[in-house]
Design an enzyme around this catalytic site. Structure first.
Site, PDB file in Angstrom:
ATOM      1  N   TYR A  56      43.972  12.213 -29.398  1.00  0.00           N
ATOM      2  CA  TYR A  56      44.093  11.504 -30.676  1.00  0.00           C
ATOM      3  C   TYR A  56      43.903  12.515 -31.806  1.00  0.00           C
ATOM      4  CZ  TYR A  56      43.539   7.123 -28.046  1.00  0.00           C
ATOM      5  OH  TYR A  56      43.679   6.063 -27.166  1.00  0.00           O
ATOM      6  N   GLY A 208      48.295  -6.462 -32.119  1.00  0.00           N
ATOM      7  CA  GLY A 208      49.725  -6.152 -32.126  1.00  0.00           C
ATOM      8  C   GLY A 208      50.119  -5.083 -33.110  1.00  0.00           C
ATOM      9  N   ARG A 209      49.276  -4.064 -33.278  1.00  0.00           N
ATOM     10  CA  ARG A 209      49.541  -2.977 -34.222  1.00  0.00           C
ATOM     11  C   ARG A 209      49.808  -3.542 -35.620  1.00  0.00           C
ATOM     12  NH1 ARG A 209      49.832   1.118 -30.412  1.00  0.00           N
ATOM     13  NH2 ARG A 209      50.789   0.524 -28.438  1.00  0.00           N
ATOM     14  N   SER A 213      48.532  -9.978 -38.150  1.00  0.00           N
ATOM     15  CA  SER A 213      47.553  -9.948 -39.230  1.00  0.00           C
ATOM     16  C   SER A 213      48.171 -10.561 -40.477  1.00  0.00           C
ATOM     17  CB  SER A 213      47.112  -8.505 -39.518  1.00  0.00           C
ATOM     18  OG  SER A 213      48.109  -7.811 -40.243  1.00  0.00           O
TER      19      SER A 213
END
Length: 332
Positions: A56, A208-209, A213
């Site tokens: 990352y 869900g990325r 939202s």
């Protein structure tokens, strides 16, 4: 806060954790101060599980966690998970996988150094390297426990059959897999295998990325993201369709007086007592919505209504592009 056992005879932890991929630049620009603010918010909420990886930001996420831990005056307030097994060819830059004992231990040592730790609580094989039988990899991971470098281990993006093979050698604390209202493959065998073996299913991207939202990604945000700009669910055309298709969930959240991300988290955690969720975010306000979701106790009729509004198969586009799909094991 909902708590669960992370693995057979594992520690009891809050079911919500912090996905620290967002401490690197996968979803847009980051700052050390912003990432530290998320860790402060996690501590304030009683959330301790922090999930990172050596790749990352090519160590940036781990370095950020390490710089935060350095301010804790010898205390380690988190249950730390990291990963190794994805590598890059130094000449071509091509992405590959290495599950050899030499590679895994060397990368673990680098991770420990970046975070200033003597041991991590959970160490994953990030992707399977098919040149190495999973039984042999599992036996090696058990030696890392014996050496005191890790407390437990797991695998990321493996099939239920692989999990059963590994668990026959040594208890597997966790399997990490994408799971949300828009990615349902774990329901076809992986959740069941985790439940049978006492293994935790650690769900990444449970919102869900950000599609699930109140502020789904804009084309501008997608273009700024290293990961999203090539992902089939976020390319032009699919993004607009997915925002429209997920609108019924936002409508329901508004009726319930909660954030859409809160409903998405609550739904994931309600699917099995084996499930943990590790959403990532760069916003403390959004993090508060995620915490609220882990504190919800949705009634069966609300869960059923969520399922009616976002039934299996509603999402447009594959989970990964062809390049992104190299490595995860298909099993259905």
């Amino acid at each position: 806060m909902l708590t669960r056992s992370l693995g057979p005879d594992g520690p009891t932890l809050p079911a919500l954790g912090v996905g620290a991929m967002s401490f690197a630049d996968f979803y847009g620009p980051v700052t050390t101060e912003g990432s530290h603010a998320i860790l402060n918010a996690a501590r304030d909420a009683g959330i301790v599980h922090v999930d990172t990886s050596n790749v990352y930001g090519m160590g940036l996420s781990e370095e950020t966690i390490g710089s935060y831990l350095a301010t804790c005056k010898g205390e380690t307030p988190f249950h730390i998970a990291t990963k190794a097994g994805i590598c890059r060819d130094p000449e071509t830059g091509a992405r590959g996988f290495d599950n050899s004992p030499e590679h895994l231990e060397a990368e673990l040592d680098k991770s420990l150094m970046r975070m200033g730790l003597d041991r991590v609580d959970l160490f994953y094989v990030h992707r399977r390297d098919q040149r190495h039988e999973i039984e042999a990899v599992t036996e090696f991971l058990a030696t890392l426990i014996a050496k005191g470098k890790i407390a437990s281990f797991g695998f990321s993006e493996i099939a239920p059959t692989s999990l059963r093979r590994a668990a026959a050698v040594h208890p597997v604390a966790a399997v990490q897999s994408e799971y949300s209202l828009q990615t349902r493959a774990p329901e076809l065998g992986l959740i069941q295998a985790c439940e049978a073996l006492g293994t935790a299913l650690v769900a990444f991207s449970p919102v869900g990325r950000a599609l699930l939202s109140d502020t789904p990604p804009t084309p501008q945000r997608v273009a700024a993201s290293v990961f999203l700009k090539d992902n089939p669910r976020f390319i032009p055309g699919a993004l607009e369709r997915n925002i429209a298709a997920s609108q019924p969930l936002r409508d329901l959240a508004r009726q319930e007086g909660v954030a859409t991300a809160s409903l998405a988290i609550a739904w994931v955690l309600a699917q099995s007592e084996s499930i943990f969720a590790i959403p990532g975010t760069r916003s403390t306000a959004h993090f508060a919505e995620l915490v609220a979701g882990a504190r919800l106790n949705p009634a069966p009729d609300l869960l059923a209504e969520i399922g009616r509004r976002l039934p299996v198969g509603w999402c447009h586009g594959a989970r990964y592009s062809a390049a992104q799909a190299i490595g995860p094991e298909d099993y259905c």
